[in-house]
Design a protein around this motif. Sequence first.
Motif, mmCIF file in Angstrom:
data_model
loop_
_atom_site.group_PDB
_atom_site.id
_atom_site.type_symbol
_atom_site.label_atom_id
_atom_site.label_comp_id
_atom_site.label_asym_id
_atom_site.label_seq_id
_atom_site.Cartn_x
_atom_site.Cartn_y
_atom_site.Cartn_z
ATOM 1 N N GLY A 20 1.283 -21.116 19.839
ATOM 2 C CA GLY A 20 0.103 -22.108 20.006
ATOM 3 C C GLY A 20 -0.917 -22.247 18.934
ATOM 4 N N ASN A 21 -1.007 -21.203 18.035
ATOM 5 C CA ASN A 21 -2.071 -21.054 16.953
ATOM 6 C C ASN A 21 -1.598 -21.461 15.590
ATOM 7 N N ILE A 22 -0.493 -22.351 15.413
ATOM 8 C CA ILE A 22 0.033 -22.768 14.223
ATOM 9 C C ILE A 22 -0.739 -24.124 13.810
ATOM 10 N N SER A 23 -0.839 -24.177 12.599
ATOM 11 C CA SER A 23 -1.647 -25.490 12.020
ATOM 12 C C SER A 23 -0.734 -26.755 12.369
ATOM 13 N N LYS A 24 -1.239 -27.772 12.485
ATOM 14 C CA LYS A 24 -0.536 -28.943 12.487
ATOM 15 C C LYS A 24 0.576 -29.268 11.384
ATOM 16 N N ARG A 25 0.141 -29.023 10.227
ATOM 17 C CA ARG A 25 1.302 -29.084 9.324
ATOM 18 C C ARG A 25 2.550 -28.265 9.519
ATOM 19 N N ALA A 26 2.328 -26.898 9.834
ATOM 20 C CA ALA A 26 3.189 -25.936 10.297
ATOM 21 C C ALA A 26 4.047 -26.611 11.550
ATOM 22 N N GLN A 27 3.413 -27.091 12.323
ATOM 23 C CA GLN A 27 4.113 -27.645 13.545
ATOM 24 C C GLN A 27 4.922 -28.861 13.083
ATOM 25 N N GLU A 28 4.626 -29.619 12.214
ATOM 26 C CA GLU A 28 5.348 -30.889 11.706
ATOM 27 C C GLU A 28 6.689 -30.117 10.954
ATOM 28 N N LYS A 29 6.626 -29.147 10.113
ATOM 29 C CA LYS A 29 7.639 -28.727 9.463
ATOM 30 C C LYS A 29 8.652 -28.094 10.424
ATOM 31 N N LEU A 30 8.103 -27.334 11.523
ATOM 32 C CA LEU A 30 8.808 -26.545 12.488
ATOM 33 C C LEU A 30 9.651 -27.493 13.449
ATOM 34 N N LEU A 31 8.975 -28.683 13.544
ATOM 35 C CA LEU A 31 9.589 -29.967 14.304
ATOM 36 C C LEU A 31 11.010 -30.364 13.926
ATOM 37 N N VAL A 32 10.830 -30.472 12.431
ATOM 38 C CA VAL A 32 11.988 -31.117 11.501
ATOM 39 C C VAL A 32 12.983 -29.741 11.743
ATOM 40 N N ALA A 33 12.752 -28.774 11.383
ATOM 41 C CA ALA A 33 13.683 -27.519 11.602
ATOM 42 C C ALA A 33 14.388 -27.258 12.747
ATOM 43 N N ILE A 34 13.501 -27.663 13.725
ATOM 44 C CA ILE A 34 14.151 -27.392 15.226
ATOM 45 C C ILE A 34 15.022 -28.459 15.599
ATOM 46 N N GLU A 35 14.527 -29.692 15.132
ATOM 47 C CA GLU A 35 15.242 -30.920 15.697
ATOM 48 C C GLU A 35 16.727 -30.955 14.538
ATOM 49 N N GLU A 36 16.467 -30.756 13.477
ATOM 50 C CA GLU A 36 18.077 -30.941 12.578
ATOM 51 C C GLU A 36 18.333 -29.774 12.111
ATOM 52 N N LYS A 37 17.954 -28.431 12.226
ATOM 53 C CA LYS A 37 18.463 -27.432 11.966
ATOM 54 C C LYS A 37 18.754 -27.053 10.676
ATOM 55 N N LYS A 38 17.704 -27.743 9.843
ATOM 56 C CA LYS A 38 17.708 -27.921 8.539
ATOM 57 C C LYS A 38 16.432 -27.561 8.009
ATOM 58 N N PHE A 39 16.201 -26.675 6.851
ATOM 59 C CA PHE A 39 14.910 -26.481 6.221
ATOM 60 C C PHE A 39 15.074 -26.218 4.777
ATOM 61 N N TYR A 40 13.843 -26.162 4.078
ATOM 62 C CA TYR A 40 13.939 -25.773 2.703
ATOM 63 C C TYR A 40 13.392 -24.377 2.211
ATOM 64 N N PRO A 41 13.880 -23.390 1.963
ATOM 65 C CA PRO A 41 13.317 -22.264 1.587
ATOM 66 C C PRO A 41 12.231 -22.321 0.578
ATOM 67 N N LEU A 42 11.089 -21.483 1.024
ATOM 68 C CA LEU A 42 9.966 -21.492 -0.003
ATOM 69 C C LEU A 42 10.275 -21.466 -1.352
#
Length: 171
Positions: A20-42
């Motif tokens: 509940g404390n993460i930023s809107k930008r982090a929420q957006e990235k998390l949404l994609v990672a959860i939905e697509e199970k894909k991510f870009y490592p830092l």
Amino acid sequence: SKPGRFELSHDGTLFLDEIGNISKRAQEKLLVAIEEKKFYPLGSDEEQHSNFRLICATKEDLLHLVKTNKFREDLFYRIMGINLHIPPLRERKDDIPLLTNHFLNKTVKKILLSDDAKLALEKYAWPGNVRELQKLISSFQSYKNSYVTKENLPPELLQNATISADGDILT
């Protein structure tokens, strides 16, 4: 070069604390990672896949955050599933002895608590919840004596308590 949480959680569980404390930008990235199970490592431009089960925790009211536009509604519905409400420790006094024993069993140094110290722990309000109890038990390892009495407890733990004539701690 160090694997991140999504990569480490592959075929396992990803636990996100205080979501509940993460930023809107982090929420957006998390949404994609959860939905697509894909991510870009830092620092990488190579997309990776991670199959994980998601568990989230927060002390915030996520529905209220959605209504006040502080938490993305689409992310809210993606992470919602089975909700467990765990009351604060002050409302679960019967758990205090169990948790105390659990944390005492995890200490390197054998620590024993006097009955009056145990009673003080049960009477305390625990504003920091289980983590506060865990930290207190852990701090006992640095005590010179391995037998902890009420007198050895931090003063803030006893400040709202009164002592009866027979030595019992009352609130």
